[in-house]
Motif scaffolding. Structure first.
Motif, short mmCIF file in Angstrom:
data_model
loop_
_atom_site.label_atom_id
_atom_site.label_comp_id
_atom_site.label_asym_id
_atom_site.label_seq_id
_atom_site.Cartn_x
_atom_site.Cartn_y
_atom_site.Cartn_z
N PRO A 201 0.85 -1.23 0.01
CA PRO A 201 0.01 -0.21 -0.05
C PRO A 201 0.87 1.33 -0.21
O PRO A 201 1.98 1.56 0.54
CB PRO A 201 -0.67 -0.11 1.24
N ALA A 202 0.30 2.29 -0.62
CA ALA A 202 1.03 3.61 -0.38
C ALA A 202 0.88 4.14 0.98
O ALA A 202 1.62 5.01 1.27
CB ALA A 202 0.43 4.55 -1.56
N LEU A 203 -0.17 3.75 1.77
CA LEU A 203 -0.23 4.36 2.92
C LEU A 203 -0.71 3.41 3.69
O LEU A 203 -1.55 2.39 3.85
CB LEU A 203 -1.24 5.49 3.02
N LEU A 204 0.00 3.41 5.26
CA LEU A 204 -0.44 2.49 6.14
C LEU A 204 -0.75 3.37 7.58
O LEU A 204 -0.11 4.18 7.82
CB LEU A 204 1.00 1.55 6.62
N ILE A 205 -1.80 2.95 7.89
CA ILE A 205 -2.61 3.74 8.98
C ILE A 205 -2.23 2.75 10.21
O ILE A 205 -2.91 1.55 10.36
CB ILE A 205 -3.91 4.15 8.99
N ALA A 206 -1.35 3.16 11.38
CA ALA A 206 -1.45 2.12 12.41
C ALA A 206 -1.88 2.89 13.68
O ALA A 206 -1.40 4.05 14.27
CB ALA A 206 0.23 1.75 12.73
N ASP A 207 -2.98 2.26 14.18
CA ASP A 207 -3.82 2.88 15.60
C ASP A 207 -3.46 2.10 16.59
O ASP A 207 -3.98 1.21 16.95
CB ASP A 207 -5.33 2.58 14.94
N GLU A 208 -2.77 2.84 17.12
CA GLU A 208 -2.21 2.29 18.72
C GLU A 208 -1.62 0.92 18.43
O GLU A 208 -2.25 -0.17 19.14
CB GLU A 208 -3.24 2.19 19.63
N PRO A 209 -0.68 0.58 17.63
CA PRO A 209 -0.11 -0.87 17.32
C PRO A 209 0.34 -1.47 18.44
O PRO A 209 0.60 -2.54 18.52
CB PRO A 209 0.52 -0.57 15.98
N LEU B 159 10.23 -0.47 2.10
CA LEU B 159 9.17 -0.14 0.99
C LEU B 159 8.82 1.10 0.73
O LEU B 159 7.71 1.15 -0.21
CB LEU B 159 8.05 -1.19 1.55
N LYS B 160 9.42 1.82 1.51
CA LYS B 160 9.15 3.57 1.31
C LYS B 160 7.64 3.71 1.37
O LYS B 160 7.04 4.73 0.81
CB LYS B 160 9.49 3.97 -0.06
N THR B 161 6.91 2.97 2.22
CA THR B 161 5.37 3.24 2.41
C THR B 161 5.37 4.62 3.50
O THR B 161 5.96 4.86 4.43
CB THR B 161 4.87 2.07 3.23
N SER B 162 4.47 5.20 3.25
CA SER B 162 4.26 6.32 4.27
C SER B 162 3.15 5.81 5.18
O SER B 162 2.35 4.83 5.14
CB SER B 162 2.95 7.39 3.51
N ILE B 163 3.47 6.45 6.65
CA ILE B 163 2.92 5.74 7.75
C ILE B 163 2.06 6.87 8.38
O ILE B 163 2.85 7.99 8.75
CB ILE B 163 3.72 5.12 8.50
N ILE B 164 0.94 6.65 8.86
CA ILE B 164 0.26 7.38 10.03
C ILE B 164 0.29 6.64 11.14
O ILE B 164 -0.40 5.46 11.38
CB ILE B 164 -1.07 7.85 9.54
N LEU B 165 1.06 7.25 12.23
CA LEU B 165 0.92 6.25 13.53
C LEU B 165 0.14 7.00 14.51
O LEU B 165 0.63 8.26 14.95
CB LEU B 165 2.45 6.02 13.93
N ILE B 166 -0.83 6.47 15.09
CA ILE B 166 -1.60 7.03 16.07
C ILE B 166 -1.17 6.44 17.21
O ILE B 166 -1.37 5.34 17.58
CB ILE B 166 -3.17 6.86 15.76
N THR B 167 -1.16 7.49 18.32
CA THR B 167 -0.50 6.84 19.60
C THR B 167 -0.84 7.74 20.80
O THR B 167 -0.92 8.98 20.45
CB THR B 167 0.95 6.48 19.45
N HIS B 168 -0.43 7.39 21.88
CA HIS B 168 -0.60 8.58 23.23
C HIS B 168 0.75 8.35 23.73
O HIS B 168 1.08 9.29 24.68
CB HIS B 168 -1.54 8.37 24.06
N ASN B 169 1.71 7.68 23.11
CA ASN B 169 3.12 7.45 23.71
C ASN B 169 4.06 8.19 22.80
O ASN B 169 4.22 8.05 21.79
CB ASN B 169 3.47 5.79 23.29
N LEU B 170 4.51 9.37 23.41
CA LEU B 170 5.49 10.21 22.95
C LEU B 170 6.90 9.68 22.66
O LEU B 170 7.55 10.19 21.75
CB LEU B 170 5.62 11.75 23.71
N GLY B 171 7.18 8.57 23.42
CA GLY B 171 8.54 7.86 23.17
C GLY B 171 8.61 7.37 21.82
O GLY B 171 9.40 7.36 21.14
#
Length: 336
Positions: A180-188, A211-223
């Motif tokens: 995929p061109a975009l991977l959305i990771a919701d609190e993985p 793979l040069k995939t764009s990623i949206i990482l959704i998290t509450h963990n700033l680390g």
């Protein structure tokens, strides 16, 4: 001298508004969100529970049920095409092929009655028109890619035969199977211990590099954000309150909420035992959102104008912008 070629964003979201109809009235979960994701970029979306980050992510793939939800306005352009104009049939072709998603709990996301191999193979035969042999070979390659040992054997096993970390790796393999061109990771990494979290993040870093995939990482963990992301979007009360590069936000936050998030996280680069400072108060009622800044009741720097008017995202230099009157040159005069 040749000018650099401008790259179009993989994803561009403008003025997105999403509401839910609940017993008390209209809950405005997402209130005018704007952001973009460039090719090969990792963008983190952070904020406390209820800030709208997961609703935003699911709206990108049109996964929120309607009713009770309703997309009130906005635009979601993915690879130059408007997502909000697509039919459900068109979205089914898009999901899993050009857009992949990793959910919080892999045990409930995977089908317990099917082997992990069959769940990857289904994605490949549906979207890439592979035959059974080709799809199985590709599925084994994907399991190896995400670090699952003995992939040739484990492809025939069921989700309950895998640990939590391994199930999350399977989810990543399914999401990335069709490149995929975009991977959305919701609190993985929410349900995983810190060791497994680190392993999953290393897998994502390697896949992003390979793979040069764009990623949206959704998290509450700033680390986690500091370790993997290029840019950060901070959400509060259904709005984007600050955005910028990881370095900009971590070294010089421009919104009091971002500052509060950073102060509530333990630091490992200091020998002094510094107390953690919690953000006092509670999030806003999004059934009756405030007219001004949503963070004003909890903000130590609040001014009178903050109660009356929303400043919008103000340019703070570089790539940084913040929804805060403190960054406006006329703020003090307007408050007089």
């Amino acid at each position: 001298m040749n000018k650099p070629i401008a790259r179009e964003p993989v994803l561009e979201v403008k003025n997105l508004k999403v509401s839910f109809h609940v017993r008390e009235g209209e809950l405005q979960a997402v209130r005018g969100v704007d952001f973009h994701v460039d090719p090969g970029e990792v963008v983190g979306i952070v904020g406390e529970s209820g800030c709208g980050k997961s609703v935003t992510a699911q709206t990108l793939m049109r996964l929120i049920p309607s009713p009770p939800s309703r997309i009130k306005s906005g635009s979601i352009r993915f690879l130059g095409e408007e997502i909000l104009l697509k039919s459900e049939k068109e979205m089914r072709k898009l999901r899993g092929s050009k857009m992949g998603m990793i959910f919080q709990d892999p045990m409930t996301s995977l089908n317990p009655t099917l082997t992990v191999g069959s769940q990857i193979i289904e994605n490949l035969t549906r979207h890439l028109n592979m035959n059974a042999a080709q799809a199985k070979k590709r599925a084994i390659e994907m399991l190896k890619l995400v670090g699952i040992p003995s992939a040739e054997t484990r492809i025939n096993q069921y989700p309950h035969e895998f640990s939590g970390g391994m199930r999350q790796r399977v989810m990543i393999a399914i999401a990335l199977a069709c490149d995929p061109a975009l991977l959305i990771a919701d609190e993985p990494t929410t349900a995983l211990d810190v060791t497994i979290q680190a392993q999953i993040l290393e897998v994502m870093k390697e896949l992003r590099s390979r793979l040069k995939t764009s990623i949206i990482l959704i998290t509450h963990n700033l680390g986690i954000v500091a370790g993997i992301c290029d840019r950060v979007i901070v959400m509060y009360g259904g709005q984007v309150v600050e955005t910028g590069t990881v370095k900009e936000l971590f070294t010089n936050p421009k919104h009091p909420y971002t500052e509060g998030l950073l102060k509530s996280v333990p630091r490992l680069d200091s020998r002094k035992e510094e107390p953690l400072i919690p953000i006092i108060g509670t999030p806003p009622d999004l059934v009756h959102p405030p007219a001004g800044c949503a963070f004003a009741p909890r903000c130590p720097y609040t001014m009178r104008i903050c109660q009356r008017l929303d400043p919008g995202l103000l340019d703070c230099g570089g790539t940084q912008a913040a929804r805060c009157w403190l960054n406006h040159e006329m703020a003090q005069e307007a408050n007089a």
